[in-house]
Design a protein around this motif. Structure first.
Motif, short mmCIF file in Angstrom:
data_model
loop_
_atom_site.label_atom_id
_atom_site.label_comp_id
_atom_site.label_asym_id
_atom_site.label_seq_id
_atom_site.Cartn_x
_atom_site.Cartn_y
_atom_site.Cartn_z
N MET A 212 -6.29 -76.07 5.38
CA MET A 212 -5.44 -75.46 4.36
C MET A 212 -4.11 -76.18 4.20
SD MET A 212 -7.20 -73.27 2.87
CE MET A 212 -5.89 -72.65 1.82
N LYS A 213 -3.72 -77.02 5.16
CA LYS A 213 -2.52 -77.83 4.99
C LYS A 213 -2.66 -78.80 3.83
CE LYS A 213 -0.94 -77.86 9.84
NZ LYS A 213 -0.72 -78.71 11.03
N THR A 214 -3.90 -79.12 3.47
CA THR A 214 -4.14 -80.11 2.42
C THR A 214 -4.47 -79.47 1.08
OG1 THR A 214 -6.54 -80.30 2.87
CG2 THR A 214 -5.06 -81.66 4.18
N VAL A 215 -4.35 -78.15 1.00
CA VAL A 215 -4.74 -77.45 -0.23
C VAL A 215 -3.57 -76.58 -0.70
CG1 VAL A 215 -6.39 -75.88 -1.29
CG2 VAL A 215 -7.12 -77.36 0.59
N PRO A 216 -3.06 -76.79 -1.89
CA PRO A 216 -2.02 -75.89 -2.41
C PRO A 216 -2.64 -74.58 -2.88
CG PRO A 216 -2.48 -77.63 -4.01
CD PRO A 216 -3.30 -77.93 -2.79
N GLY A 217 -2.95 -73.74 -1.93
CA GLY A 217 -3.60 -72.48 -2.22
C GLY A 217 -3.62 -71.62 -0.98
N SER A 218 -4.29 -70.48 -1.06
CA SER A 218 -4.35 -69.55 0.06
C SER A 218 -5.77 -69.02 0.22
CB SER A 218 -3.39 -68.37 -0.16
OG SER A 218 -2.04 -68.81 -0.15
N ILE A 219 -6.08 -68.60 1.43
CA ILE A 219 -7.41 -68.09 1.74
C ILE A 219 -7.26 -66.83 2.59
CG2 ILE A 219 -7.72 -69.44 3.87
CD1 ILE A 219 -10.65 -69.86 2.98
N GLY A 220 -8.14 -65.90 2.37
CA GLY A 220 -8.11 -64.64 3.11
C GLY A 220 -9.28 -63.78 2.69
N TYR A 221 -9.08 -62.47 2.73
CA TYR A 221 -10.14 -61.52 2.41
C TYR A 221 -9.60 -60.46 1.46
CZ TYR A 221 -12.50 -63.83 6.20
OH TYR A 221 -13.09 -64.80 6.99
N ASP A 222 -10.40 -60.12 0.47
CA ASP A 222 -9.93 -59.17 -0.53
C ASP A 222 -10.12 -57.73 -0.04
OD1 ASP A 222 -12.62 -58.61 -0.81
OD2 ASP A 222 -12.84 -59.57 -2.77
N ARG A 223 -9.88 -56.78 -0.93
CA ARG A 223 -9.93 -55.35 -0.55
C ARG A 223 -11.32 -54.92 -0.10
NH1 ARG A 223 -9.82 -53.04 -4.92
NH2 ARG A 223 -9.71 -54.85 -6.30
N ALA A 224 -12.34 -55.61 -0.61
CA ALA A 224 -13.72 -55.27 -0.23
C ALA A 224 -14.19 -56.04 1.01
CB ALA A 224 -14.66 -55.56 -1.40
N GLY A 225 -13.32 -56.89 1.54
CA GLY A 225 -13.68 -57.65 2.73
C GLY A 225 -14.37 -58.96 2.45
N ASN A 226 -14.35 -59.43 1.20
CA ASN A 226 -15.00 -60.68 0.84
C ASN A 226 -14.04 -61.85 1.05
OD1 ASN A 226 -17.22 -59.16 -0.12
ND2 ASN A 226 -16.15 -58.87 -2.08
N LEU A 227 -14.57 -62.96 1.53
CA LEU A 227 -13.77 -64.17 1.68
C LEU A 227 -13.29 -64.63 0.31
CD1 LEU A 227 -12.74 -66.47 3.51
CD2 LEU A 227 -14.91 -67.66 3.07
N ARG A 228 -11.98 -64.87 0.19
CA ARG A 228 -11.39 -65.17 -1.11
C ARG A 228 -10.43 -66.34 -0.98
NH1 ARG A 228 -10.13 -63.09 -6.11
NH2 ARG A 228 -8.00 -63.37 -6.87
N PHE A 229 -10.61 -67.34 -1.81
CA PHE A 229 -9.70 -68.49 -1.88
C PHE A 229 -9.18 -68.62 -3.31
CE2 PHE A 229 -7.86 -72.58 -1.63
CZ PHE A 229 -8.27 -73.29 -2.73
N TYR A 230 -7.91 -68.96 -3.44
CA TYR A 230 -7.36 -69.23 -4.77
C TYR A 230 -6.31 -70.33 -4.67
CZ TYR A 230 -3.65 -66.15 -2.98
OH TYR A 230 -2.66 -65.58 -2.21
N THR A 231 -6.24 -71.11 -5.72
CA THR A 231 -5.22 -72.15 -5.81
C THR A 231 -3.92 -71.55 -6.33
OG1 THR A 231 -5.98 -72.74 -8.04
CG2 THR A 231 -6.89 -74.00 -6.19
N TRP A 232 -2.83 -72.15 -5.95
CA TRP A 232 -1.53 -71.67 -6.43
C TRP A 232 -1.30 -72.08 -7.88
CZ3 TRP A 232 1.63 -73.61 -1.60
CH2 TRP A 232 1.35 -72.76 -0.52
N GLY A 233 -0.59 -71.24 -8.59
CA GLY A 233 -0.23 -71.56 -9.96
C GLY A 233 -0.98 -70.70 -10.97
N VAL A 234 -0.49 -70.71 -12.19
CA VAL A 234 -1.07 -69.87 -13.25
C VAL A 234 -1.68 -70.70 -14.37
CG1 VAL A 234 0.66 -68.11 -12.74
CG2 VAL A 234 1.08 -69.70 -14.62
#
Length: 599
Positions: A212-234
């Motif tokens: 994740m140091k090489t990715v401008p984004g974040s990773i975690g788990y959503d409200r339902a417990g699913n693995l979720r990744f998203y890039t930063w920015g709109v």
């Protein structure tokens, strides 16, 4: 009929849409009159398209309550709570909270009442799975039910005053990420891993952190417990939620802009690459004395006469010497044959009778190999011109320093390699050089990883401004969602970085925090022009040196002085070519914001 979560209050079956066992309120007696047997068949066929990675879980959870017919549909509970698959909704205090923050564990808090004088087994709750859901419309039992929190019990504390148990919960984000497949993380995020720029031999959670140091984004788990990744920015992303005047009517949005001390707009990366340059030094040793060597003159009554040194050398000794220049290797040699003494005069040459035993010298071609350490130094400078303009100067972040070492055993080249017997010496030497410089692929990956790490640092440094909003309802929002403020106070679009849910007596509240990247500049975003530095190339590896051999005719010596070439220190000491520098510009996304100072 099914229950409403309120003991003694019922609802028509199917209205709440959830079924789970509860204590018997009414006892039924049943007589079977007939039975039909239907063949087994598929009840439902699912077709799945993966947008997020969902762990294995129950597809549907049913809850059953039995009530008296004729009653009005009840008001659904404020939240449904399941602990380890058991429904605790009717025992849960109307005080539920859940909190999500970017790159952190999600947490939740609830309180569950227990019957007076019942036995409470606190350890039985530790680490158990918990699911909290709620209705979109708390007044409508038929409205959508969506998850507020999925995780595990972190702590369970007996509260004797309130006659129940306080629960704090966590989604164990870090632990879960450590259990994910590394290849899946790479595929999902598009990140890369280089042991030169990241922790070497990283595994589990540490590996995810390094990727994740090489990715401008974040990773975690959503409200339902699913693995979720998203890039930063709109940019290029649809808006997931718009907050108008109606949503923020009860409480104005808040803004907090990043501090000056957090800003950096230039990152410098230094990377050293060390390998061994396999040099070959060649020389020729020419050892020769003519048979009739005039070393001087003497006077006679007939005039001056030459003093002639007729010496010749044992052939076997010369052959041995021609191959004895350690640490140099003799790759070839030739012997000068014995010459006849006398120059045609009347000199009896007693050596000619055994001419094969004697010679006039030899000529040897010798080589020596040296593995010279070479350190190539590279510098990558990443600058954000928009930020330099906005803040009026270059603001450097901490320099990053990396290194790669081939760790080549020099003895393989200097001591063990021999040219003699090699069918193709050039190809053999090339193979050895490849082994001594075998991390060029790692270097290329390190360049890419180092640039990405620096890029993320610059983007992160300009993503510190936030807009907060409080909405007096429960809205399903996930981290990374694109939020649009279009109300009387704020006009801007950003990315959700924090969500807090609160359900209490007369309270249903969602606090939403979004990040924006904003700076006051008129400089247009530059094109991203990153390119890896160019290697300086190999120095000349094959060097010709001069050796000498002189015959000393002194009567007490009459031997050769052989001086084999010395290898200059420039070819043995560490070689450091000029630093290869590359500079590149990084475009930053700017999210415009309009604030209205009024009512």
């Amino acid at each position: 009929m099914i229950g409403s979560g309120v003991i003694g209050v019922g609802a028509v079956a199917g209205e709440l849409g959830i079924i789970s066992p509860e204590a018997d309120l009414i006892q039924f007696n049943q007589n079977v009159k007939f039975r039909e047997v239907e063949p087994a068949e598929d009840l439902i066929v699912f077709e799945q398209s993966v947008g997020e990675i969902e762990p294995a879980a129950d597809l549907i959870t049913f809850q059953q309550r039995v009530v008296t017919a004729g009653q009005q549909p009840p008001k659904p509970p404020a939240a449904y709570v399941w602990i380890n698959g058991i429904d605790y909704s009717s025992d849960t205090e109307m005080n539920v909270s859940a909190s999500y923050n970017e790159d952190q564990n999600a947490t939740a808090r609830i309180f569950v009442f227990r019957e007076i004088e019942s036995i409470i087994n606190i350890p039985a709750f530790h680490g158990k799975k918990i699911l909290i859901t709620t209705h979109a419309d708390p007044r409508d039992a038929a409205s959508e039910v969506f998850p507020l929190f999925t995780g595990w019990i972190e702590t369970a504390r007996h509260n004797r005053t309130k006659r129940g148990i306080d629960f704090t919960c966590t989604n164990l984000r870090d632990e879960q990420l450590g259990d994910e497949d590394g290849g899946q993380i790479l595929a999902l995020t598009g990140g890369i891993y280089s042991p030169a720029t990241q922790v070497e031999d990283a595994t589990g959670r540490e590996y995810v952190t390094e990727v994740m140091k090489t990715v401008p984004g974040s990773i975690g788990y959503d409200r339902a417990g699913n693995l979720r990744f998203y890039t930063w920015g709109v940019a290029g992303k649809p808006v997931d939620l718009t907050l108008t005047n109606a949503e923020v009517a009860y409480e104005d949005p808040t803004t907090e802009f990043q501090t000056r001390s957090t800003v950096i707009n230039r990152v410098t990366i230094n990377l050293d690459y060390r390998y061994s340059l396999l040099r070959t030094f060649s020389s020729e040793v020419d050892v020769y004395k003519e048979r009739n060597l005039v070393t001087g003159q003497f006077s006679t009554q007939f005039g001056p006469r030459d003093i002639i040194d007729y010496k010749a050398f044992r052939r076997d000794l010369m052959i041995d010497k021609a191959q004895s220049f350690d640490p140099w290797e003799t790759v070839s040699f030739s012997i000068y044959p014995l010459e006849r003494a006398g120059n045609g005069g009347f000199v009896f040459d007693n050596l000619m009778t055994s001419a094969d035993t004697w010679c006039q010298g030899f000529k040897s071609s010798i080589v020596r190999r040296v593995a010279q350490p070479v350190t190539e130094s590279y510098k990558i400078i990443i600058t954000a011109p928009q930020s330099v303009d906005a803040y009026g100067k270059v603001i450097d972040g901490s320099e990053a320093n990396y290194s790669i070492d081939t760790e080549y055993d020099q003895a393989l080249w200097e001591d063990e390699y021999r040219e003699l017997g090699k069918f193709d010496a050039a190809a053999s030497q090339a193979a050895y050089q490849s082994a001594a410089d075998n991390r060029r692929t790692d270097l290329a990956r390190a360049f890419e990883a180092a640039y990405r790490i620096g890029k993320k640092q610059l983007i992160e440094a300009h993503r510190q401004s936030e807009v907060g909003a409080t909405v007096h309802s429960i809205i399903p929002v996930d981290l990374g969602n694109i939020i649009r403020h279009d109300n009387r106070i704020v006009d801007s679009t950003g990315q959700c970085t924090g969500v807090e849910y609160t359900i209490g007596d007369g309270i249903r509240r969602t606090n939403i925090r979004m990040a924006i990247s904003y700076m006051d500049t008129g400089v247009a975003a530059p094109a991203e022009n990153w390119a890896a530095p160019v290697a300086p190339g190999y120095p000349e590896a094959n060097i010709e040196l001069i050796s000498t051999a002189e015959y000393n005719p002194d009567s007490e010596v009459r031997a050769f002085d052989i001086n084999v070439a010395e290898i200059p220190p420039d070819y043995t000491d560490e070689l450091m070519p000029a630093i290869a520098t590359t500079s590149c510009d990084l475009p930053l996304e700017i999210n415009n914001i309009t604030l209205v100072n009024g009512f």
